[in-house]
Design an enzyme around this catalytic site. Structure first.
Site, PDB file in Angstrom:
ATOM      1  N   HIS A 509       0.834  -1.208   0.000  1.00 27.96           N
ATOM      2  CA  HIS A 509       0.000   0.000   0.000  1.00 27.96           C
ATOM      3  C   HIS A 509       0.872   1.264   0.000  1.00 27.96           C
ATOM      4  O   HIS A 509       0.710   2.156  -0.832  1.00 27.96           O
ATOM      5  CB  HIS A 509      -0.918  -0.023   1.230  1.00 27.96           C
ATOM      6  CG  HIS A 509      -1.746   1.203   1.405  1.00 27.96           C
ATOM      7  ND1 HIS A 509      -3.092   1.233   1.098  1.00 27.96           N
ATOM      8  CD2 HIS A 509      -1.437   2.443   1.846  1.00 27.96           C
ATOM      9  CE1 HIS A 509      -3.559   2.453   1.343  1.00 27.96           C
ATOM     10  NE2 HIS A 509      -2.574   3.201   1.804  1.00 27.96           N
ATOM     11  N   GLU A 510       1.828   1.301   0.929  1.00 26.00           N
ATOM     12  CA  GLU A 510       2.683   2.488   1.025  1.00 26.00           C
ATOM     13  C   GLU A 510       3.551   2.639  -0.217  1.00 26.00           C
ATOM     14  O   GLU A 510       3.823   3.753  -0.660  1.00 26.00           O
ATOM     15  CB  GLU A 510       3.563   2.419   2.278  1.00 26.00           C
ATOM     16  CG  GLU A 510       2.799   2.373   3.598  1.00 26.00           C
ATOM     17  CD  GLU A 510       1.765   3.470   3.736  1.00 26.00           C
ATOM     18  OE1 GLU A 510       1.948   4.559   3.148  1.00 26.00           O
ATOM     19  OE2 GLU A 510       0.749   3.247   4.419  1.00 26.00           O
ATOM     20  N   HIS A 513       1.758   4.561  -2.762  1.00 23.52           N
ATOM     21  CA  HIS A 513       1.897   6.014  -2.610  1.00 23.52           C
ATOM     22  C   HIS A 513       3.218   6.491  -3.216  1.00 23.52           C
ATOM     23  O   HIS A 513       3.278   7.520  -3.888  1.00 23.52           O
ATOM     24  CB  HIS A 513       1.864   6.410  -1.126  1.00 23.52           C
ATOM     25  CG  HIS A 513       0.503   6.381  -0.498  1.00 23.52           C
ATOM     26  ND1 HIS A 513      -0.578   7.074  -1.011  1.00 23.52           N
ATOM     27  CD2 HIS A 513       0.045   5.773   0.629  1.00 23.52           C
ATOM     28  CE1 HIS A 513      -1.633   6.885  -0.224  1.00 23.52           C
ATOM     29  NE2 HIS A 513      -1.287   6.083   0.767  1.00 23.52           N
ATOM     30  N   HIS A 516       3.031   6.541  -6.880  1.00 21.22           N
ATOM     31  CA  HIS A 516       2.182   7.670  -7.294  1.00 21.22           C
ATOM     32  C   HIS A 516       3.026   8.947  -7.359  1.00 21.22           C
ATOM     33  O   HIS A 516       2.904   9.735  -8.299  1.00 21.22           O
ATOM     34  CB  HIS A 516       1.014   7.810  -6.300  1.00 21.22           C
ATOM     35  CG  HIS A 516      -0.133   8.616  -6.809  1.00 21.22           C
ATOM     36  ND1 HIS A 516      -1.200   8.965  -6.023  1.00 21.22           N
ATOM     37  CD2 HIS A 516      -0.385   9.169  -8.010  1.00 21.22           C
ATOM     38  CE1 HIS A 516      -2.055   9.688  -6.736  1.00 21.22           C
ATOM     39  NE2 HIS A 516      -1.582   9.825  -7.941  1.00 21.22           N
TER      40      HIS A 516
HETATM   41 ZN   LIG Z   1      -2.470   5.228   2.299  1.00 23.48          ZN
END
Ligand SMILES: [Zn+2]
Length: 723
Positions: A509-510, A513, A516
């Site tokens: 998940h991190e 980021h 992104h």
């Molecule tokens: Zn998050």
């Protein structure tokens, strides 16, 4: 200035998901007039070394922290005043772009500040933080209240030149304008004064609200004696004994009035009466009719919020909050929630039936009540979904997972990760590792990725992503400095670090980021900002690659035998993910629906308790489940405004995540389909906030996201007529 826009966007990010993402901004040139003080403070010095310069994390000196922030903020205000006082007519170039160029010194100081606050906190730093908090708040309100500056922004946004701007420039001008206008900058005279007075009163009420909840969390403790411990594990008992000791009740066991104490007690305790006591105490926080009762505060908060957005011409508070979100209107957010709701409460009925059957078979002679839900759900879990978490861990090696993330980044983003030469990039702790990110085909430098994986004293809990420098091109190209931070326990020397399934998902998940940030192609720094109901979507989506065959076969391998995780175990993990979904979705949605109803109704004379009861009755709320956050304890929406009329956002981004994952699942190349991957990067990642998220999603998918994939993920039937 970039701090101003990111502040507005950033408020909501703090607790939307298990993690939070912070977005410190890129650097740019500041006028010579404000350069002088920088030379005396190392934290304000230009970043040097390879990779276009990096923060001097090895030279951090806490005695410089306060000065650096103060000089940075003062310089930023001077720069903005220069723009505000420009005698030339306002243009995009001399106003909006000029604002994008400000904040150089602050942008240099902020990464150090962020490291001290999140990775290396100390009592000394916390004292500085406390001293600086009002000064930082003052800094932002000074910008917001700069009427001359807003007049120029407004002139650009409403002027003829606007129509000739490129679409990302128009969006930048709009976001800049909206950053002021949505905070009352368009108001004059009495309305302006009233707006400010309401804000001041709301700030008091928000603080009082959270203090009251805290008082009720600290003020009630359920003490147990040694005949009341049935069902509790040794570790739970140890925590409860320590909590009692701390409260000067040695020899007893304390269940405190917090979620982390209540939840496991209700899950495991065999003492039904005590479960009821603990349940009632917890769900009565803020609603005890004493000096900590929040009902009157809530009525006043709702009334003031409604009045304030009325000054700006909105029908209700939710309409104002949602205007710059992906959902755009309260109706669209409500439609989503109401579409999922019937399946959620139908699933609750099934879950209750399963639990009742177990209670009956045990001869318990009870009807399932709210304080029985977690307890009997745990028995159902053991019977139907049991998963050996120690076995799962043996396939989850921290280093291999990182290799898996690099593999996925290579396949989808064409990124290559190479460790930087030792000593070439300063780090703030020996645990921190740095990789250079390049384009796999061209070899072009894209940025750096910092990883701070292990727990230590002074590091905040959980996992998060941040950037020390963001992408921009409008004033010379800036490459990205991105970082991931987590709290894994170090293994014994030479032993692999094995982590849980949840932690592996969070790790991905991190990294989502980080990707992104690294994939950003935006020209202007402010366009790297997030949209509240959209910003967790990209990171949630990346979690899906953890269970792809290519990752399982190459990287989820047993730490001793090297064998990939068996298919049956993967299936068990996926099945366990749908356990108790009726409970989870219903308690969440009840709160999310209540949030939206409170913020769309006329609040004149509202009685929060009556409103809550009537709303739940109209929804046919199952009697066995309370709202996840009952109204008088709903800090997300009443302790501040970051989540008010925004609690729906969790589900909104989960709908997008499930739908986008299905786009890959349906493609010929599955999760590694080159065509879908290209669209993913071009439309969902690299554009950041340069394109309206709704438009970006349409470009990716060809149509709006459907709720059907989310329903399938949760094991719910897809409603008729939904594709
Ligand atoms: Zn998050």
């Amino acid at each position: 200035m970039r701090k101003f826009l990111s502040l507005i966007a950033g408020l909501a990010l703090a607790s939307l998901a298990a993690c939070s993402q912070t977005t410190p901004e890129a650097t740019s040139q500041a006028p010579a007039t404000v350069q002088a003080p920088a030379s005396t403070n190392l934290l304000l010095a230009e970043w040097t070394g390879p990779y276009s310069g990096t923060p001097a994390f090895d030279k951090m000196d806490i005695s410089l922290a306060k000065d650096a922030m103060e000089i940075g903020m003062a310089a930023n205000l001077v720069e903005l005043d220069e723009i505000a006082n420009n005698p030339e007519p306002a243009t995009f170039e001399n106003t909006i772009l000029a604002m994008e160029k400000t904040g150089e010194l602050l942008n240099r100081a902020y990464p150090y500040w962020g490291i001290w606050s999140s990775n290396l906190s100390t009592p000394e730093f916390r004292a500085i933080q406390q001293e600086m908090a009002p000064k930082m708040a003052d800094f932002y309100s000074k910008i917001r209240q700069n009427d001359k500056l807003f007049a120029r922004v407004k002139a650009v946004y409403e002027g003829e030149e606007f129509k000739t701007l490129a679409s990302d420039q128009q969006r930048l001008a709009w976001l800049t304008y909206d950053g002021f206008a949505s905070q009352g900058a368009t108001l004059q005279g009495e309305a302006k004064d009233r707006y400010a007075a309401i804000n001041q009163r709301l700030a008091e009420l928000h603080t009082q609200f959270s203090n009251n909840v805290l008082a009720d969390e600290e003020g009630y403790v359920t003490y147990l004696d040694d005949t009341q411990l049935g069902g509790l594990s040794d570790s739970l008992k140890a925590v409860a004994a320590a909590a009692a000791e701390e409260r000067e009740h040695p020899g007893e066991w304390a269940i405190t009035n917090t979620r982390s104490s209540m939840d496991p007690f209700l899950t495991y305790s065999d003492e039904r009466d005590l479960r009821e006591t603990v349940w009632r105490t917890y769900y009565s926080r803020g609603n005890n009719g004493d000096q900590y009762d929040n009902n009157a505060l809530i009525a006043e908060i709702l009334k003031l919020r409604d009045e304030r957005v009325g000054l700006l011409g909105y029908d209700n508070y939710a309409q104002w909050q949602l205007q710059n979100r992906m959902a755009k209107t309260p109706e669209r957010a409500m439609d989503l929630m109401e579409a999922v709701w019937p399946a959620a409460i139908a699933r609750v009925a099934e879950e209750v039936a399963d639990m009742q059957a177990i209670a009956d078979a045990e001869g318990a002679d009870i009807t399932i009540e709210p304080w029985d839900y977690r307890y009997y759900a745990e028995k159902v879990r053991k019977a139907k979904y049991d998963l050996d978490s120690d076995l799962v861990k043996q396939y989850l090696q921290l280093d291999k997972l990182r290799d898996a993330m690099f593999f996925v980044a290579g396949e989808l983003f064409n990124f290559k990760f190479t460790p930087v030469p030792e000593g070439s990039v300063p780090v703030f702790h020996p645990d921190v590792m740095v990789w250079e990110v390049t384009d796999r085909t061209t070899g072009d430098h894209i940025g750096l990725w910092y990883l701070d994986p292990f727990a230590r004293t002074g590091k905040r809990s959980g996992a998060w992503a941040t950037s020390y420098r963001s992408h921009e091109t409008f004033n010379g190209k800036k490459t990205v400095l991105s970082s991931n931070n987590s709290n894994f326990s170090k293994g014994a020397p030479g032993e692999p670090v094995l982590i849980s399934w949840d932690d592996a998902e969070t790790y991905f998940h991190e990294f989502g980021h980080a990707l992104h940030s690294l994939s950003s192609k935006v020209a202007y720094p402010s366009l790297n900002g997030g949209v509240r109901d959209y910003t967790e979507f990209q990171s949630q989506l990346l979690e899906r690659w953890l269970t792809t065959d290519k990752v399982i076969d190459q990287f989820l391998v047993h730490y001793q035998t090297g064998e990939p995780m068996p298919a049956e175990l993967v299936q068990k993990i996926k099945k366990a993910a749908t356990f108790n979904e009726g409970f989870k979705t219903t308690e969440y949605l009840a709160s999310a629906l209540m949030d939206m109803k409170f913020h769309t109704v006329d609040p004149t004379g509202i009685d929060p308790q009556k409103f809550e009861a009537e709303t739940l009755a109209a929804l046919h709320m199952p009697k066995e489940i309370p709202m996840r956050h009952r109204t008088t304890q709903f800090g997300h929406i009443f302790s501040g405004e970051g989540y008010s009329a925004g609690y729906y956002g969790y589900m909104w981004s989960e709908v997008l995540t499930a739908d986008a994952a299905e786009a890959f699942a349906e493609a010929p190349g599955g999760f590694y389909d080159k065509d879908v991957a290209r669209k993913l990067v071009d439309y969902l990642f690299s554009v950041r906030n340069a394109v309206d998220p709704a438009d970006a999603y349409l470009l990716f998918r060809g149509n709006e996201a459907s709720i059907a994939p989310l329903m399938r993920d949760r094991g719910f039937p897809v409603p008729e007529g939904v594709k």
